[in-house]
Write a protein that holds these residues in place. Structure first.
Motif, short mmCIF file in Angstrom:
data_model
loop_
_atom_site.label_atom_id
_atom_site.label_comp_id
_atom_site.label_asym_id
_atom_site.label_seq_id
_atom_site.Cartn_x
_atom_site.Cartn_y
_atom_site.Cartn_z
N ASP A 17 0.85 -1.14 0.03
CA ASP A 17 0.15 0.09 0.01
C ASP A 17 0.89 1.19 -0.03
OD1 ASP A 17 -1.87 2.01 0.41
OD2 ASP A 17 -2.84 0.95 2.02
N LEU A 18 1.07 1.83 -1.08
CA LEU A 18 1.83 3.01 -1.15
C LEU A 18 1.19 4.18 -0.67
CD1 LEU A 18 3.38 2.21 -4.83
CD2 LEU A 18 4.57 1.67 -2.56
N GLY A 19 -0.10 4.23 -0.62
CA GLY A 19 -0.84 5.51 -0.05
C GLY A 19 -0.71 5.68 1.36
N VAL A 20 0.03 4.69 2.20
CA VAL A 20 -0.01 4.83 3.47
C VAL A 20 1.40 4.98 4.02
CG1 VAL A 20 -0.43 3.76 5.82
CG2 VAL A 20 -2.11 3.65 3.90
N ASP A 21 1.54 5.84 4.78
CA ASP A 21 3.19 6.03 5.35
C ASP A 21 3.25 5.24 6.51
OD1 ASP A 21 3.78 8.37 3.58
OD2 ASP A 21 2.76 9.91 5.09
N LYS A 26 0.68 3.09 19.57
CA LYS A 26 0.42 2.38 20.93
C LYS A 26 -0.85 2.21 21.17
CE LYS A 26 5.16 3.03 22.80
NZ LYS A 26 5.64 1.67 22.51
N VAL A 27 -1.55 1.15 21.20
CA VAL A 27 -3.15 1.03 21.34
C VAL A 27 -3.29 0.82 22.86
CG1 VAL A 27 -5.14 -0.08 20.73
CG2 VAL A 27 -3.45 -0.20 19.11
N PRO A 28 -3.85 1.69 23.31
CA PRO A 28 -4.26 2.22 24.79
C PRO A 28 -5.22 0.74 25.10
CG PRO A 28 -4.60 3.97 23.86
CD PRO A 28 -4.55 3.18 22.64
N GLU A 29 -5.21 0.43 26.29
CA GLU A 29 -5.98 -0.73 27.04
C GLU A 29 -7.32 -0.32 26.88
OE1 GLU A 29 -6.47 -4.32 28.76
OE2 GLU A 29 -4.44 -3.39 28.58
N GLY A 30 -8.39 -1.31 26.51
CA GLY A 30 -9.52 -1.02 26.13
C GLY A 30 -10.09 -0.46 24.69
N ARG A 31 -8.79 -0.38 23.86
CA ARG A 31 -9.22 0.20 22.77
C ARG A 31 -8.71 -0.89 21.44
NH1 ARG A 31 -11.27 4.92 22.66
NH2 ARG A 31 -10.89 5.27 20.67
N LEU A 32 -9.14 -0.89 20.51
CA LEU A 32 -8.86 -1.72 19.12
C LEU A 32 -8.35 -0.91 18.18
CD1 LEU A 32 -12.23 -3.69 19.05
CD2 LEU A 32 -10.06 -4.52 20.47
N PHE A 33 -7.44 -1.48 17.40
CA PHE A 33 -6.89 -1.07 16.13
C PHE A 33 -7.10 -1.70 14.92
CE2 PHE A 33 -3.42 -0.15 13.00
CZ PHE A 33 -3.32 1.35 13.19
N VAL A 34 -7.77 -1.65 13.86
CA VAL A 34 -8.13 -2.59 12.95
C VAL A 34 -7.56 -2.05 11.47
CG1 VAL A 34 -10.59 -2.92 13.97
CG2 VAL A 34 -10.20 -1.18 12.41
N LEU A 35 -7.31 -3.38 10.86
CA LEU A 35 -6.88 -3.36 9.72
C LEU A 35 -7.68 -4.17 8.76
CD1 LEU A 35 -2.90 -3.67 10.51
CD2 LEU A 35 -3.81 -1.79 10.06
N GLY A 36 -7.89 -3.57 7.42
CA GLY A 36 -8.80 -4.44 6.61
C GLY A 36 -7.92 -5.56 5.91
N ASN A 43 -10.43 1.58 4.17
CA ASN A 43 -10.21 2.74 4.86
C ASN A 43 -10.33 2.39 6.56
OD1 ASN A 43 -10.34 5.40 5.72
ND2 ASN A 43 -12.28 5.91 4.89
N ASP A 44 -9.18 2.05 6.89
CA ASP A 44 -9.10 1.27 8.25
C ASP A 44 -8.42 2.28 9.28
OD1 ASP A 44 -6.50 0.86 7.60
OD2 ASP A 44 -6.77 -1.25 7.20
N SER A 45 -7.89 1.62 10.44
CA SER A 45 -7.51 2.63 11.40
C SER A 45 -6.03 3.14 10.86
CB SER A 45 -7.05 1.77 12.73
OG SER A 45 -8.21 1.22 13.42
N ARG A 46 -5.34 2.87 10.01
CA ARG A 46 -4.19 3.56 9.50
C ARG A 46 -4.55 4.90 8.94
NH1 ARG A 46 -2.23 0.01 4.89
NH2 ARG A 46 -4.69 -0.10 4.85
N TYR A 47 -5.74 5.30 8.37
CA TYR A 47 -6.41 6.30 7.88
C TYR A 47 -6.86 7.44 9.01
CZ TYR A 47 -5.35 4.20 3.32
OH TYR A 47 -4.94 3.72 2.45
N HIS A 48 -6.87 6.97 10.06
CA HIS A 48 -7.47 7.87 11.36
C HIS A 48 -6.41 8.19 12.46
CE1 HIS A 48 -11.13 7.72 9.36
NE2 HIS A 48 -10.91 6.33 9.00
N SER A 55 -7.44 4.41 17.08
CA SER A 55 -7.97 3.31 17.85
C SER A 55 -9.46 3.79 18.02
CB SER A 55 -7.44 3.07 18.95
OG SER A 55 -7.40 4.05 19.99
N PHE A 56 -10.32 2.79 18.60
CA PHE A 56 -11.66 2.98 18.79
C PHE A 56 -11.90 2.21 20.14
CE2 PHE A 56 -12.00 -0.11 15.83
CZ PHE A 56 -13.00 -0.93 16.36
N ALA A 57 -12.94 2.44 20.91
CA ALA A 57 -13.22 1.75 22.14
C ALA A 57 -13.64 0.40 21.99
CB ALA A 57 -14.36 2.64 22.71
N ALA A 58 -13.14 -0.25 22.52
CA ALA A 58 -13.46 -1.93 22.31
C ALA A 58 -15.08 -2.12 23.04
CB ALA A 58 -12.71 -2.99 23.30
N ALA A 59 -15.42 -1.51 23.51
CA ALA A 59 -16.74 -1.34 24.12
C ALA A 59 -17.98 -1.08 23.12
CB ALA A 59 -17.27 -0.40 25.49
#
Length: 93
Positions: A17-21, A26-36, A43-48, A55-59
């Motif tokens: 993926d040449l479009g992503v640097d 570091k993903v904090p406890e209780g949060r998730l980092f997702v990759l397609g 358009n996954d966590s790398r773009y945000h 990351s986003f809340a696991a809850a």
């Protein structure tokens, strides 16, 4: 993950993926980092990364994908039943 490469057999072959640097998060406890699975078209966590390191809340997760689920079998059974009923209904007219 935790400084070690992951074995990801589900990622599309030849992924680059040449479009992503490059990123290091570091993903904090209780949060998730997702990759397609198809990284070049996800358009996954790398773009945000600017929003809480992507990351986003696991809850916030409302469902989970289960490996070896019975869902495909159930869908095929229901589809077959629908086909049979359709054929029986057409045959009786």
């Amino acid at each position: 993950m935790n400084g070690k490469p992951l074995n990801e057999p589900y990622v599309t072959d030849g992924y680059e993926d040449l479009g992503v640097d490059p990123y290091d998060v570091k993903v904090p406890e209780g949060r998730l980092f997702v990759l397609g699975d198809h990284r070049a078209n996800s358009n996954d966590s790398r773009y945000h990364l600017s929003e809480q390191s992507g990351s986003f809340a696991a809850a916030g997760v409302q469902g989970r994908v289960m490996e070896n689920s019975a869902a495909p079998t159930v869908l095929v059974t229901i589809g077959s039943l629908g086909t049979a009923l359709t054929l029986l209904g057409l045959g009786g007219t």
